[in-house]
Design a protein around this motif. Structure first.
Motif, mmCIF file in Angstrom:
data_model
loop_
_atom_site.group_PDB
_atom_site.id
_atom_site.type_symbol
_atom_site.label_atom_id
_atom_site.label_comp_id
_atom_site.label_asym_id
_atom_site.label_seq_id
_atom_site.Cartn_x
_atom_site.Cartn_y
_atom_site.Cartn_z
ATOM 1 N N UNK A 27 0.836 -1.207 0.000
ATOM 2 C CA UNK A 27 0.000 0.000 0.000
ATOM 3 C C UNK A 27 0.869 1.255 0.000
ATOM 4 N N UNK A 28 1.954 1.237 0.770
ATOM 5 C CA UNK A 28 2.866 2.397 0.786
ATOM 6 C C UNK A 28 3.554 2.587 -0.557
ATOM 7 N N UNK A 29 3.940 1.480 -1.175
ATOM 8 C CA UNK A 29 4.603 1.555 -2.478
ATOM 9 C C UNK A 29 3.664 2.147 -3.528
ATOM 10 N N UNK A 30 2.379 1.795 -3.447
ATOM 11 C CA UNK A 30 1.391 2.284 -4.412
ATOM 12 C C UNK A 30 0.768 3.619 -4.010
ATOM 13 N N UNK A 31 1.061 4.097 -2.797
ATOM 14 C CA UNK A 31 0.500 5.360 -2.328
ATOM 15 C C UNK A 31 -0.975 5.270 -1.981
ATOM 16 N N UNK A 32 -1.442 4.092 -1.565
ATOM 17 C CA UNK A 32 -2.859 3.889 -1.258
ATOM 18 C C UNK A 32 -3.178 4.309 0.169
ATOM 19 N N UNK A 33 -4.394 4.803 0.345
ATOM 20 C CA UNK A 33 -4.935 5.098 1.661
ATOM 21 C C UNK A 33 -5.934 4.000 1.978
ATOM 22 N N UNK A 34 -5.910 3.492 3.214
ATOM 23 C CA UNK A 34 -6.860 2.428 3.503
ATOM 24 C C UNK A 34 -6.823 1.920 4.923
ATOM 25 N N UNK A 35 -7.493 0.792 5.096
ATOM 26 C CA UNK A 35 -7.625 0.147 6.392
ATOM 27 C C UNK A 35 -7.132 -1.275 6.281
ATOM 28 N N UNK A 36 -6.297 -1.682 7.227
ATOM 29 C CA UNK A 36 -5.807 -3.056 7.276
ATOM 30 C C UNK A 36 -6.359 -3.686 8.548
ATOM 31 N N UNK A 37 -7.120 -4.778 8.392
ATOM 32 C CA UNK A 37 -7.705 -5.494 9.524
ATOM 33 C C UNK A 37 -6.992 -6.817 9.694
ATOM 34 N N UNK A 38 -6.441 -7.040 10.885
ATOM 35 C CA UNK A 38 -5.786 -8.310 11.218
ATOM 36 C C UNK A 38 -6.531 -8.911 12.404
#
Length: 147
Positions: A27-38
């Motif tokens: 996500x950082x490499x692609x510049x994405x904003x989001x939510x990661x659920x673990x």
């Protein structure tokens, strides 16, 4: 259902699964904003128990993601637009009175990732534990301004 029975901790203990680290890096490499659920579910998928639980994240009545014992992957990444998000974290159980939910408002900037981990009370323990023991932690990983 109990509102606010479970608290979301802002301090993160740092234990990430390999897939979570990979998805954050991607996500950082692609510049994405989001939510990661673990989700840390330790209930076997072939268990015959009716004590199942479903961990889900919704925003304004729209379900963003969910994980239960039949999910192949216990880690989910969802892209979100930058800005404010009223998120609703919920652990749903077979008995509604044992379910818990938490509401949290977050503001994500461009390239930020909201890292959410959940460790629900495991259904296969032989002693009773309160659903208030469900532990959530949430942390915003801010985008690197130099990137």
């Amino acid at each position: 259902m109990r509102d606010g029975a479970v608290q979301v901790k802002s301090d993160f203990d740092g234990r990430l699964k390999w897939r979570s680290r990979y998805l954050v890096h991607r996500a950082r490499r692609r510049g994405q904003t989001g939510l990661l659920l673990q989700v840390d579910l330790r209930d076997p998928p072939r268990s015959m128990s009716l004590k199942w639980c479903l961990v889900s994240v919704t925003e304004s009545g729209r379900q963003l993601c969910s994980v239960d014992r039949t999910s192949i992957r216990k880690v989910r990444f969802i892209t979100l637009p930058p800005g404010p998000h009223p998120l609703h974290f919920e652990v749903t159980r077979h008995r509604k009175r044992r379910s818990t939910q938490v509401q949290q408002n977050v503001v994500l900037g461009k390239g930020d990732v909201l890292l959410v981990t959940c460790d629900p009370v495991q259904p296969n323990v032989f002693y009773r534990r309160s659903p208030a023991v469900d532990s959530w932690s949430a942390q915003i990983l801010h985008a690197d301004p130099n990137a």
